[in-house]
Write an enzyme that holds these catalytic residues in place. Structure first.
Site, PDB file in Angstrom:
ATOM      1  N   GLY A 173      81.830  39.965  72.041  1.00  0.00           N
ATOM      2  CA  GLY A 173      81.222  38.991  72.943  1.00  0.00           C
ATOM      3  C   GLY A 173      79.708  39.091  72.941  1.00  0.00           C
ATOM      4  N   SER A 174      79.106  38.846  74.097  1.00  0.00           N
ATOM      5  CA  SER A 174      77.657  38.628  74.162  1.00  0.00           C
ATOM      6  C   SER A 174      76.805  39.863  73.891  1.00  0.00           C
ATOM      7  CB  SER A 174      77.279  38.038  75.525  1.00  0.00           C
ATOM      8  OG  SER A 174      77.839  36.753  75.663  1.00  0.00           O
TER       9      SER A 174
END
Length: 571
Positions: free
Chosen positions: A302-303
């Site tokens: 993810g981020s």
């Protein structure tokens, strides 16, 4: 005496002389050439040999605190030929060893030179059995592995088997250093195998293994475990992982995977289960319990991966801090509409504010600017296309598209950390290179070995690759990531009096329809010259699942304790 008789006498004489020569020759061979062989046969006939385990080397933390040692235990065995009261022996061993009567009887009455009844028996029970003075029963003291902190670091340290050989974790990685050399007990016996009265046993002690010094710090481990357990309980998560590392040399101070298990009872499940020990499912549950999620499992980051995408673009001079972006809440790539976590959009942004906002459309645009070839190049530069080389068994590798299969949609989703999988330790190692000035380090636990007196015998060497990115890019990323904690989505990662940088992530697990998430945060301090970097992953939290809300406070809690402990001064 006629001639015939003389000839016969001479023949007998030479025959006798030949026979004497043969006997002398045979005696010469026996006494000179075969003496060792026959000595061994005589010794084997009149001596019984019993092996005792060598003392395994200890494992210590960076400060010399013992985290794996040895406990004196006993091995109970029976010599059939020396038994005088077999029925009494069976009854005593059944009761004291808490064993099945038929099993004890079968072993006691087995005709063998020595039959082991049970090993790793507590010393107090061994002493009690010895006090019965049962003929034919031998109580030999040796060693069993003992972990003074029980569950602390269980998925790093691992454990040993009945023979004191490493099975998992550091115990198996460094087994050749830790394993001691076995000793022996010799007992004089007669030709029938019975002990000779008045003859004392000869005990030849084994040699101890080397002490393994690690980079682990017991205090940092305790802080990390407490914070992870708190998050596990509050969020009712599957598991919580925490890694704390020196980003400049790869020394791992702590690695926590809760729930942990008791190292002194490694075959006892760490939760209530109806599965019996004979069931096939039991071994699967044990393997799951022993699993180190930080290195054995992959996940979509993810981020937190956006720092890699940003680093690639900065290295290629495709963006600056002030590069503008526009976020309407989504981005259309080919025939796909890929949304931002803020569906109403972030509006006008710069690269810095896009990073603070963790804006997906901005990072898709950055990734598409970089292109698949360069994107893969920088993933390789930062160690994300290979295993880290950490000194633990079972490290998983990257799961990613072949570059020829990467289209615009795949590249766009990869830019914000989806559609490929890596291990948590791989990402933390890449993040270390991004913030430490550009040096890719090998994460590790083993520092070196010591002898019994604590003197250093060997220091281990680990591969480092300098300048995988420029120092200028690294400095820019430190500034940007500090602003994420100061002004962006990582605010709950702040620690009073310290400059902290970091990046949050909230990744959705496959299948997406299940709506299960992983919240994570990577933080480092001090932000301008990092001395410690840490990561927290919370798998399938209940309720709020955003990394900035649930994982960042875990790292802040750990940092508030360990930064002063590591003598890092407040800014």
């Amino acid at each position: 005496m006629n001639s015939t008789q003389r000839k016969r006498l001479v023949l007998y004489f030479f025959m006798a002389m030949f026979g004497i020569c043969v006997i002398i020759g045979k005696l010469f061979i026996l006494m000179i050439f075969d003496s060792d062989r026959y000595y061994d046969r005589i010794r084997n006939l009149h001596e019984r040999e019993r092996q005792i385990k060598g003392k395994r080397g200890e494992i210590v933390d960076r400060n010399g605190q013992v985290i794996a040692t040895n406990k004196t235990v006993c091995t109970i065995s029976v010599i059939y030929s020396q038994l005088k009261e077999p029925e009494k022996v069976i009854e005593v061993l059944k009761n004291e060893l808490d064993m099945d009567f038929d099993e004890v009887r079968k072993r006691v009455l087995k005709v063998s030179s020595r039959e082991k009844i049970k090993s790793n028996v507590p010393k107090e029970i061994g002493d009690k059995i010895r006090s019965y003075n049962l003929a034919g029963v031998k109580v030999d003291e040796d060693y069993r592995r003992y972990y003074p902190y029980n569950q602390l670091g269980s998925k790093i340290l691992g454990f040993t088997g009945a023979d004191n050989q490493g099975i998992v974790g550091l115990e198996v990685t460094y087994d050749k250093y830790l394993q001691g050399k076995a000793g022996n007990i010799y007992t004089k016996t007669d030709a029938y195998g019975k002990e000779i009265d008045g003859e004392a046993e000869l005990r030849k002690e084994g040699t101890s293994g080397k002490t393994l010094q690690t980079s682990l710090d017991i205090n940092i481990m305790k802080y990390s475990e407490q914070a992870a357990n708190k998050a596990l309980e509050e969020k009712q998560a599957n598991y919580v992982c925490v890694i704390v590392m020196n980003p400049n040399n790869g020394e791992i101070y702590a690695m926590v995977n809760v729930p942990e298990y008791n190292l002194n009872e490694p075959f006892t499940l760490n939760y209530a289960s109806e599965v019996g020990k004979q069931d096939k499912e039991y071994q699967n549950l044990l393997n799951k319990m022993w699993r180190n999620n930080c290195i054995n499992d992959t996940y979509e980051p993810g981020s937190t991966f956006k720092m890699v995408t940003a680093t690639a673009a900065l290295e290629e001079h495709l963006i600056t801090k002030d590069t503008p972006f526009q976020c309407p809440g989504y981005k259309i790539v080919e025939d796909r509409r890929i949304r931002c976590h803020k569906t109403t959009g972030h509006g006008a942004e710069t690269f810095v504010t896009a990073t603070q906002n963790s804006c997906n459309p901005a990072f898709m645009e950055i990734g598409l600017k970089v292109g698949a070839t360069k994107f893969y190049h920088y993933m390789g530069q930062l160690g994300l296309m290979t295993k880290t080389g950490v000194d633990l068994p079972g490290e998983a590798g990257t799961i990613i598209h072949k570059i020829e299969n990467v289209g615009q949609v795949e590249l766009a989703t990869m830019s914000f950390g989806q559609s490929f999988q890596i291990t948590p330790l791989q990402l933390l190692t890449a993040a270390s290179a991004i913030v430490n000035g550009g040096t890719l380090v090998t994460p590790h636990f083993g520092v070196g070995t010591q002898d019994e007196n604590g003197e250093v015998e060997e220091l281990f060497q680990y591969k480092t690759i300098p300048a995988v990115i420029s120092s200028e890019t690294s400095a820019t990323m430190r500034d940007v990531l500090e602003s994420v904690v100061r002004d962006g989505g990582g605010k709950l990662g702040q620690v009073e009096g310290f400059r902290v940088g970091g990046k949050t992530a909230t990744s959705q697990k496959l299948p997406r329809s299940a709506h299960k998430y992983i919240g994570s945060f990577i933080g480092f301090a001090p932000a301008d010259h990092p001395e410690v970097i840490a990561m927290c992953i919370i798998d399938e939290p209940q309720g709020v699942y955003y990394g900035g809300t649930i994982a960042a406070p875990v790292i802040a809690d750990i940092f508030s304790n360990i930064l002063p402990y590591l003598n890092i001064k407040k800014d």
